[in-house]
Design a protein around this motif. Structure first.
Motif, PDB file in Angstrom:
ATOM      1  N   ILE A 145      41.541 -42.234 -11.547  1.00 40.78           N
ATOM      2  CA  ILE A 145      42.873 -42.761 -11.272  1.00 40.78           C
ATOM      3  C   ILE A 145      43.265 -42.516  -9.824  1.00 40.78           C
ATOM      4  O   ILE A 145      43.722 -43.427  -9.122  1.00 40.78           O
ATOM      5  CB  ILE A 145      43.910 -42.129 -12.225  1.00 40.78           C
ATOM      6  CG1 ILE A 145      43.671 -42.604 -13.662  1.00 40.78           C
ATOM      7  CG2 ILE A 145      45.330 -42.471 -11.792  1.00 40.78           C
ATOM      8  CD1 ILE A 145      44.558 -41.928 -14.690  1.00 40.78           C
ATOM      9  N   SER A 146      43.073 -41.297  -9.340  1.00 34.40           N
ATOM     10  CA  SER A 146      43.494 -40.947  -7.984  1.00 34.40           C
ATOM     11  C   SER A 146      42.682 -41.693  -6.928  1.00 34.40           C
ATOM     12  O   SER A 146      43.229 -42.152  -5.916  1.00 34.40           O
ATOM     13  CB  SER A 146      43.375 -39.440  -7.767  1.00 34.40           C
ATOM     14  OG  SER A 146      44.240 -38.739  -8.638  1.00 34.40           O
ATOM     15  N   GLU A 162      45.713 -38.648 -20.819  1.00 30.70           N
ATOM     16  CA  GLU A 162      45.808 -37.213 -20.568  1.00 30.70           C
ATOM     17  C   GLU A 162      45.098 -36.855 -19.262  1.00 30.70           C
ATOM     18  O   GLU A 162      43.931 -36.471 -19.249  1.00 30.70           O
ATOM     19  CB  GLU A 162      45.218 -36.418 -21.742  1.00 30.70           C
ATOM     20  CG  GLU A 162      46.030 -36.518 -23.012  1.00 30.70           C
ATOM     21  CD  GLU A 162      45.557 -35.539 -24.074  1.00 30.70           C
ATOM     22  OE1 GLU A 162      44.435 -35.012 -23.958  1.00 30.70           O
ATOM     23  OE2 GLU A 162      46.324 -35.313 -25.030  1.00 30.70           O
ATOM     24  N   THR A 163      45.829 -36.985 -18.174  1.00 28.18           N
ATOM     25  CA  THR A 163      45.297 -36.552 -16.891  1.00 28.18           C
ATOM     26  C   THR A 163      45.340 -35.027 -16.822  1.00 28.18           C
ATOM     27  O   THR A 163      45.866 -34.358 -17.712  1.00 28.18           O
ATOM     28  CB  THR A 163      46.107 -37.153 -15.735  1.00 28.18           C
ATOM     29  OG1 THR A 163      47.474 -36.715 -15.854  1.00 28.18           O
ATOM     30  CG2 THR A 163      46.046 -38.669 -15.768  1.00 28.18           C
ATOM     31  N   LEU A 164      44.816 -34.481 -15.743  1.00 26.48           N
ATOM     32  CA  LEU A 164      44.743 -33.032 -15.613  1.00 26.48           C
ATOM     33  C   LEU A 164      46.130 -32.408 -15.522  1.00 26.48           C
ATOM     34  O   LEU A 164      46.364 -31.320 -16.059  1.00 26.48           O
ATOM     35  CB  LEU A 164      43.907 -32.664 -14.388  1.00 26.48           C
ATOM     36  CG  LEU A 164      43.246 -31.275 -14.392  1.00 26.48           C
ATOM     37  CD1 LEU A 164      42.423 -31.053 -15.653  1.00 26.48           C
ATOM     38  CD2 LEU A 164      42.375 -31.110 -13.155  1.00 26.48           C
ATOM     39  N   THR A 165      47.048 -33.068 -14.843  1.00 27.74           N
ATOM     40  CA  THR A 165      48.415 -32.539 -14.761  1.00 27.74           C
ATOM     41  C   THR A 165      49.083 -32.523 -16.137  1.00 27.74           C
ATOM     42  O   THR A 165      49.820 -31.588 -16.463  1.00 27.74           O
ATOM     43  CB  THR A 165      49.265 -33.386 -13.798  1.00 27.74           C
ATOM     44  OG1 THR A 165      49.137 -34.767 -14.138  1.00 27.74           O
ATOM     45  CG2 THR A 165      48.814 -33.189 -12.363  1.00 27.74           C
ATOM     46  N   ILE A 166      48.820 -33.532 -16.932  1.00 31.21           N
ATOM     47  CA  ILE A 166      49.354 -33.559 -18.298  1.00 31.21           C
ATOM     48  C   ILE A 166      48.774 -32.403 -19.108  1.00 31.21           C
ATOM     49  O   ILE A 166      49.481 -31.727 -19.869  1.00 31.21           O
ATOM     50  CB  ILE A 166      49.037 -34.906 -18.986  1.00 31.21           C
ATOM     51  CG1 ILE A 166      49.658 -36.070 -18.208  1.00 31.21           C
ATOM     52  CG2 ILE A 166      49.516 -34.897 -20.424  1.00 31.21           C
ATOM     53  CD1 ILE A 166      51.163 -36.067 -18.190  1.00 31.21           C
ATOM     54  N   LYS A 167      47.486 -32.140 -18.937  1.00 32.22           N
ATOM     55  CA  LYS A 167      46.821 -31.040 -19.643  1.00 32.22           C
ATOM     56  C   LYS A 167      47.438 -29.695 -19.270  1.00 32.22           C
ATOM     57  O   LYS A 167      47.612 -28.818 -20.129  1.00 32.22           O
ATOM     58  CB  LYS A 167      45.329 -31.037 -19.320  1.00 32.22           C
ATOM     59  CG  LYS A 167      44.505 -32.010 -20.136  1.00 32.22           C
ATOM     60  CD  LYS A 167      44.376 -31.531 -21.568  1.00 32.22           C
ATOM     61  CE  LYS A 167      43.377 -32.362 -22.342  1.00 32.22           C
ATOM     62  NZ  LYS A 167      43.245 -31.907 -23.751  1.00 32.22           N
ATOM     63  N   VAL A 200      37.738 -35.933 -14.943  1.00 31.87           N
ATOM     64  CA  VAL A 200      37.084 -37.186 -14.525  1.00 31.87           C
ATOM     65  C   VAL A 200      38.094 -38.331 -14.516  1.00 31.87           C
ATOM     66  O   VAL A 200      38.124 -39.151 -13.587  1.00 31.87           O
ATOM     67  CB  VAL A 200      35.895 -37.510 -15.447  1.00 31.87           C
ATOM     68  CG1 VAL A 200      35.315 -38.881 -15.122  1.00 31.87           C
ATOM     69  CG2 VAL A 200      34.826 -36.436 -15.343  1.00 31.87           C
ATOM     70  N   LEU A 201      38.941 -38.386 -15.546  1.00 34.02           N
ATOM     71  CA  LEU A 201      39.964 -39.439 -15.620  1.00 34.02           C
ATOM     72  C   LEU A 201      40.925 -39.345 -14.444  1.00 34.02           C
ATOM     73  O   LEU A 201      41.271 -40.367 -13.832  1.00 34.02           O
ATOM     74  CB  LEU A 201      40.730 -39.323 -16.936  1.00 34.02           C
ATOM     75  CG  LEU A 201      41.881 -40.319 -17.144  1.00 34.02           C
ATOM     76  CD1 LEU A 201      41.352 -41.752 -17.162  1.00 34.02           C
ATOM     77  CD2 LEU A 201      42.629 -40.009 -18.442  1.00 34.02           C
ATOM     78  N   GLU A 260      34.701 -29.216 -25.212  1.00 30.06           N
ATOM     79  CA  GLU A 260      35.504 -28.793 -26.360  1.00 30.06           C
ATOM     80  C   GLU A 260      37.001 -28.837 -26.056  1.00 30.06           C
ATOM     81  O   GLU A 260      37.811 -29.182 -26.922  1.00 30.06           O
ATOM     82  CB  GLU A 260      35.097 -27.375 -26.765  1.00 30.06           C
ATOM     83  CG  GLU A 260      35.846 -26.823 -27.968  1.00 30.06           C
ATOM     84  CD  GLU A 260      35.396 -25.417 -28.311  1.00 30.06           C
ATOM     85  OE1 GLU A 260      36.154 -24.717 -29.003  1.00 30.06           O
ATOM     86  OE2 GLU A 260      34.286 -25.026 -27.895  1.00 30.06           O
ATOM     87  N   THR A 261      37.383 -28.487 -24.841  1.00 32.76           N
ATOM     88  CA  THR A 261      38.801 -28.422 -24.483  1.00 32.76           C
ATOM     89  C   THR A 261      39.373 -29.759 -24.018  1.00 32.76           C
ATOM     90  O   THR A 261      40.592 -29.924 -23.954  1.00 32.76           O
ATOM     91  CB  THR A 261      39.023 -27.396 -23.356  1.00 32.76           C
ATOM     92  OG1 THR A 261      38.282 -27.800 -22.201  1.00 32.76           O
ATOM     93  CG2 THR A 261      38.548 -26.010 -23.788  1.00 32.76           C
ATOM     94  N   GLY A 262      38.524 -30.697 -23.682  1.00 27.65           N
ATOM     95  CA  GLY A 262      38.980 -31.981 -23.156  1.00 27.65           C
ATOM     96  C   GLY A 262      39.330 -31.928 -21.682  1.00 27.65           C
ATOM     97  O   GLY A 262      39.772 -32.937 -21.111  1.00 27.65           O
ATOM     98  N   LEU A 263      39.136 -30.780 -21.039  1.00 27.12           N
ATOM     99  CA  LEU A 263      39.477 -30.644 -19.623  1.00 27.12           C
ATOM    100  C   LEU A 263      38.529 -31.436 -18.726  1.00 27.12           C
ATOM    101  O   LEU A 263      38.950 -32.004 -17.719  1.00 27.12           O
ATOM    102  CB  LEU A 263      39.463 -29.165 -19.213  1.00 27.12           C
ATOM    103  CG  LEU A 263      40.689 -28.339 -19.587  1.00 27.12           C
ATOM    104  CD1 LEU A 263      40.487 -26.879 -19.205  1.00 27.12           C
ATOM    105  CD2 LEU A 263      41.921 -28.896 -18.897  1.00 27.12           C
TER     106      LEU A 263
END
Length: 256
Positions: free
Chosen positions: A67-68, A211-216, A62-63, A54-57
């Protein structure tokens, strides 16, 4: 005296651990307002929304991993092989100086400089563009990291293998890569962390679409959604913590 040292050590550990414990508590909380000492809700509701997507986290997590891992793997492998030619080149100092160029500018400024070319080749605002942009800053780090490996001792090993009739493939697979194994793992960890925590280039090249985790994390902070922001930070800390544990247990012990 011993008790004083133990108390000081306990306070030191508590100060270091407090931000992480607070983030973990905040991620399970809701409706926590000043001056209340405890939130009105404490449970798994926030994390259940992460699992449900639901939150997209979860997708951002995973994205970010994809990438990393891509950046770390490609930067480590190319950095290892190309660093040999850079360090054995007659103009080694010049090439080494050029290697530091991506770190002269701030990531946001560097990303703005790259954006024109990424738009031209169709890599602006997509995952491939973000991976390439992060590779551009991780690859020079790998070159610098492996520069100390290619010394006189390594060259002597190469000459010894050649004297015994070994070809370049044998030299790399039987001697150079096994010798550099722990260093390659450390470089992989370091470049993974460079990519994992990267925000400036990702925000410019990804233009909000990747939307990577840092962007979130920054999005939730801007929205004043501290509970989801805390969950993002917990997920952001998890892979580096695992890498530090693995690095200390398996890699560092081999080096010493």
């Amino acid at each position: 005296m011993v008790k004083v040292k133990n108390i000081a050590l306990g306070i030191y550990i508590a100060l270091i651990a407090f931000p992480f414990i607070y983030l973990l508590i905040l991620s399970f909380s809701a409706d926590w307002r000043f001056p209340e000492l405890w939130p009105q809700y404490f449970g798994l509701r926030n994390w259940s929304r992460v699992i449900s997507g639901e939150t997209g986290l979860l997708s951002s997590f995973v994205l970010s991993l994809v990438i990393s891992l891509s950046v770390a793997t490609s930067a480590t492998l190319t950095g290892f092989f190309i660093s040999r030619y850079v360090n054995y080149h007659p103009k080694k100092r010049l090439w080494t100086l050029i290697t530091y160029f991506p770190y002269v500018l701030a990531p946001v400024v560097f990303g703005a400089c790259l954006s024109f070319y990424f738009i031209k080749v169709g890599l602006f605002g997509n995952t491939a563009g973000v991976i390439l942009s992060q590779f551009i800053i991780a690859f020079p780090y790998a070159l610098i990291f492996f520069s100390s490996y290619w010394g006189e001792q390594t060259r002597e090993y190469e000459n010894l293998v050649a004297t015994l009739g070994g070809n370049p493939w044998t030299t790399y697979t039987k001697v150079l890569i096994p010798m550099a194994g722990p260093l390659m793992m450390i470089c992989f960890f370091q470049t993974f962390l460079i990519s994992w925590f990267e925000y400036g280039l990702t925000s410019i090249i990804g233009v909000g679409k990747v939307e990577t985790l840092t962007i979130k994390v920054f999005l939730f902070i801007k929205e004043a959604n501290f509970y989801y922001g805390a969950m993002s930070c917990c997920l952001l800390i998890l892979p580096p913590a695992l890498l530090i544990y693995f690095n200390k247990k398996y890699v560092f012990n081999k080096l010493i």
